[in-house]
Structures are given as structure tokens and as C-alpha cells.
Design a protein around this motif. Structure first.
Motif, short mmCIF file in Angstrom:
data_model
loop_
_atom_site.label_atom_id
_atom_site.label_comp_id
_atom_site.label_asym_id
_atom_site.label_seq_id
_atom_site.Cartn_x
_atom_site.Cartn_y
_atom_site.Cartn_z
N PRO A 69 9.21 -18.10 30.85
CA PRO A 69 8.27 -18.21 29.72
C PRO A 69 6.83 -18.47 30.15
CG PRO A 69 10.25 -19.49 29.30
CD PRO A 69 10.35 -18.99 30.72
N ILE B 280 5.27 -15.77 22.19
CA ILE B 280 6.08 -16.92 21.80
C ILE B 280 5.62 -17.48 20.46
CG2 ILE B 280 6.82 -19.24 22.48
CD1 ILE B 280 6.37 -18.30 25.42
N ALA C 250 15.94 -20.38 24.24
CA ALA C 250 15.58 -20.80 25.59
C ALA C 250 16.78 -21.50 26.21
CB ALA C 250 14.39 -21.75 25.54
N LEU D 227 6.60 -23.55 26.81
CA LEU D 227 7.26 -23.45 25.51
C LEU D 227 6.86 -24.61 24.61
CD1 LEU D 227 10.87 -22.21 26.29
CD2 LEU D 227 9.01 -20.95 25.22
#
Length: 141
Positions: A97, A105, A113, A125
Motif C-alpha cells: 500500500p 485508497i 488489507a 493505510l
């Protein structure tokens, strides 16, 4: 649905009735199409993504989304920010990520995830998902 494949994934290639296309193709008839690209073909990929954006009722599946051309003002950004209105669904995958543009995102309706082994991935994230999403109370599966 269109599949953008950067690594020649065998699993994707084994899907029954998937048809390989090239950069000049954006078929309009229903089906499943796969385009094999490379990071050094950014301009071709960008132009192809704009042609998808020009149409409605499409789906785009991108494996290794961090390999996409510069996102900030490009076709991928337009697909992410305007795609819902055009009924263009986008699924982007990446094992890292931290390497995926934040827009991919932050504009997501669903985020999955797992197995985040690098603290930078976890932090990237945490910075863009809704509050509490990354809490320890979420089961590891």
C-alpha cells in the motif's frame, strides 16, 4: 471488464474466455479482456485508460496498481474520482500500500488489507482510511 496485467499473471491468463487485447483496443461488447502492459509503456497505458474513461458501464481490474503512470492528474485519477458517476468500477491490487497512490485508497468504497509486514504499509493505510479501520479490534482475517 478490462484487466490491466503488468506481470503476466498465470492465474489471470487462465480465466476461461478471457481475450487478450492491445493498446488500440477498448472493445464495447460484453466480455472479459486483458491488456498486458509494462512500466516503460506509460504513455500507451495512459491513453488506453483515457479511452476507458470516455465510456460508461465498464469495469477495470488492475494488478500491481503501483505500476500505473503518474496518478495526480492522469486518467487513473479521473477513473477513481469520476468513475462512479460513469458506472466504471475499479479494483486495484497491490501487496505494498505504501507504493500505491493515496487517491486509489482514499476513493475506495471497499478496502481489504492483510499481512501488512512493513510498518510503512500500515502507516500509509492509517493515513487515508476511515478512523478505526486499522484498530487492533479488527480480526486479523
Amino acid at each position: 471488464w478490462y484487466v490491466l496485467d503488468y506481470k503476466g499473471e498465470e492465474l489471470l491468463n487462465s480465466i476461461p474466455r478471457i481475450r487478450q487485447i492491445d493498446f488500440k483496443d477498448t472493445p464495447s461488447q460484453p466480455g472479459l479482456y486483458i491488456l498486458k502492459s509494462r512500466p516503460d509503456l506509460e504513455e500507451h497505458t495512459e491513453n488506453w485508460l483515457w479511452r476507458i474513461w470516455e465510456n460508461d458501464d465498464r469495469g477495470l481490474f488492475i494488478d500491481e496498481g503501483y505500476m500505473l503512470p503518474e496518478v495526480r492528474k492522469g486518467a487513473f485519477s479521473a477513473l477513481l474520482t469520476q468513475g462512479r458517476a460513469k458506472r466504471i468500477s475499479v479494483i486495484t491490487l497491490s501487496q505494498r500500500p505504501v507504493r500505491v497512490d493515496r487517491t486509489a485508497i482514499s476513493e475506495a468504497s471497499h478496502i481489504v488489507a492483510f499481512d501488512l509486514n512493513d510498518k510503512r504499509d500500515h502507516k500509509s493505510l492509517e493515513e487515508v482510511v476511515p478512523t478505526g479501520f486499522m484498530s487492533d479490534t479488527v480480526p486479523p482475517f
